[in-house]
Design a protein around this motif. Sequence first.
Motif, PDB file in Angstrom:
ATOM      1  N   UNK A  55       0.612  -1.009  -0.215  1.00  0.00           N
ATOM      2  CA  UNK A  55      -0.016  -0.304   0.177  1.00  0.00           C
ATOM      3  C   UNK A  55       0.728   1.513  -0.075  1.00  0.00           C
ATOM      4  N   UNK A  56       0.811   1.819  -0.943  1.00  0.00           N
ATOM      5  CA  UNK A  56       0.941   3.607  -1.496  1.00  0.00           C
ATOM      6  C   UNK A  56       1.329   4.096   0.493  1.00  0.00           C
ATOM      7  N   UNK A 100       3.723  -2.456   7.000  1.00  0.00           N
ATOM      8  CA  UNK A 100       4.237  -3.474   6.137  1.00  0.00           C
ATOM      9  C   UNK A 100       4.137  -4.693   6.015  1.00  0.00           C
ATOM     10  N   UNK A 101       2.318  -5.208   5.945  1.00  0.00           N
ATOM     11  CA  UNK A 101       2.322  -6.603   5.395  1.00  0.00           C
ATOM     12  C   UNK A 101       2.029  -5.718   3.709  1.00  0.00           C
ATOM     13  N   UNK A 115       7.288  -6.834   6.368  1.00  0.00           N
ATOM     14  CA  UNK A 115       7.874  -6.412   5.899  1.00  0.00           C
ATOM     15  C   UNK A 115       8.458  -5.489   7.570  1.00  0.00           C
ATOM     16  N   UNK A 116      10.565  -5.855   8.058  1.00  0.00           N
ATOM     17  CA  UNK A 116      10.292  -5.229   9.214  1.00  0.00           C
ATOM     18  C   UNK A 116      11.681  -4.395   8.436  1.00  0.00           C
ATOM     19  N   UNK A 117      11.882  -3.472   9.080  1.00  0.00           N
ATOM     20  CA  UNK A 117      12.939  -2.288   9.114  1.00  0.00           C
ATOM     21  C   UNK A 117      14.315  -3.620  10.284  1.00  0.00           C
ATOM     22  N   UNK A 118      15.748  -3.188   9.375  1.00  0.00           N
ATOM     23  CA  UNK A 118      16.405  -3.751   9.858  1.00  0.00           C
ATOM     24  C   UNK A 118      17.386  -2.475  10.791  1.00  0.00           C
ATOM     25  N   UNK A 119      17.788  -3.305  12.085  1.00  0.00           N
ATOM     26  CA  UNK A 119      18.011  -2.302  12.400  1.00  0.00           C
ATOM     27  C   UNK A 119      19.731  -2.765  13.237  1.00  0.00           C
ATOM     28  N   UNK A 154       9.265 -12.190   5.494  1.00  0.00           N
ATOM     29  CA  UNK A 154       8.978 -12.700   6.131  1.00  0.00           C
ATOM     30  C   UNK A 154       7.323 -13.312   5.835  1.00  0.00           C
ATOM     31  N   UNK A 155       7.261 -14.800   5.678  1.00  0.00           N
ATOM     32  CA  UNK A 155       5.945 -15.033   5.076  1.00  0.00           C
ATOM     33  C   UNK A 155       4.918 -14.521   6.289  1.00  0.00           C
ATOM     34  N   UNK A 156       2.944 -14.432   5.750  1.00  0.00           N
ATOM     35  CA  UNK A 156       2.915 -14.019   7.050  1.00  0.00           C
ATOM     36  C   UNK A 156       1.783 -15.533   7.187  1.00  0.00           C
TER      37      UNK A 156
END
Length: 156
Positions: A55-56, A100-101, A115-119, A154-156
């Motif tokens: 989604x935008x 993130x979905x 989606x997860x932003x890595x830090x 990651x797969x949901x």
Amino acid sequence: MPVGVRLMQKVSSTRTFAKVAPHFIPAMDRAVHRLTRGKVLLSAQMLPGVILTAKGAKSGQPRVTPLACMPEPAGTWLLIGSNFGREGHPAWTANLLKHPDAEVSWRGETIPVRAELLAGEERAEAWRAALAFWPPYATYQRRVEREIRLFRLTRR
């Protein structure tokens, strides 16, 4: 490493490539992906790729973006928001931060992902893996002041 891959790495590290590629690679990928019903991405002949539908961030409307990816052994994917070494984060990264979905088309299969932003250390480890996978990412990072965003899907 095959000569063609080394050549592509060298070409993709140039500023000319960074100016030109964003205008034609995604359009070609979308067209071929559509024509082959999700089975082929032209850019995936050099690097694995997915078609991300997210989604935008502002509109909430579906946004379809062909992206290079790094498949991981755990069945996840790493997305690198390099923007070809240009200033500014690519729009798809803002979309994933807000929503993130998402879904990816991977080898003809549509897969719901998160989606997860890595830090921190997790990002540092993923960045080292990304550089081993595609060394031109180091050139892209040197060109810009921003830290390139890395996402794990990651797969949901």
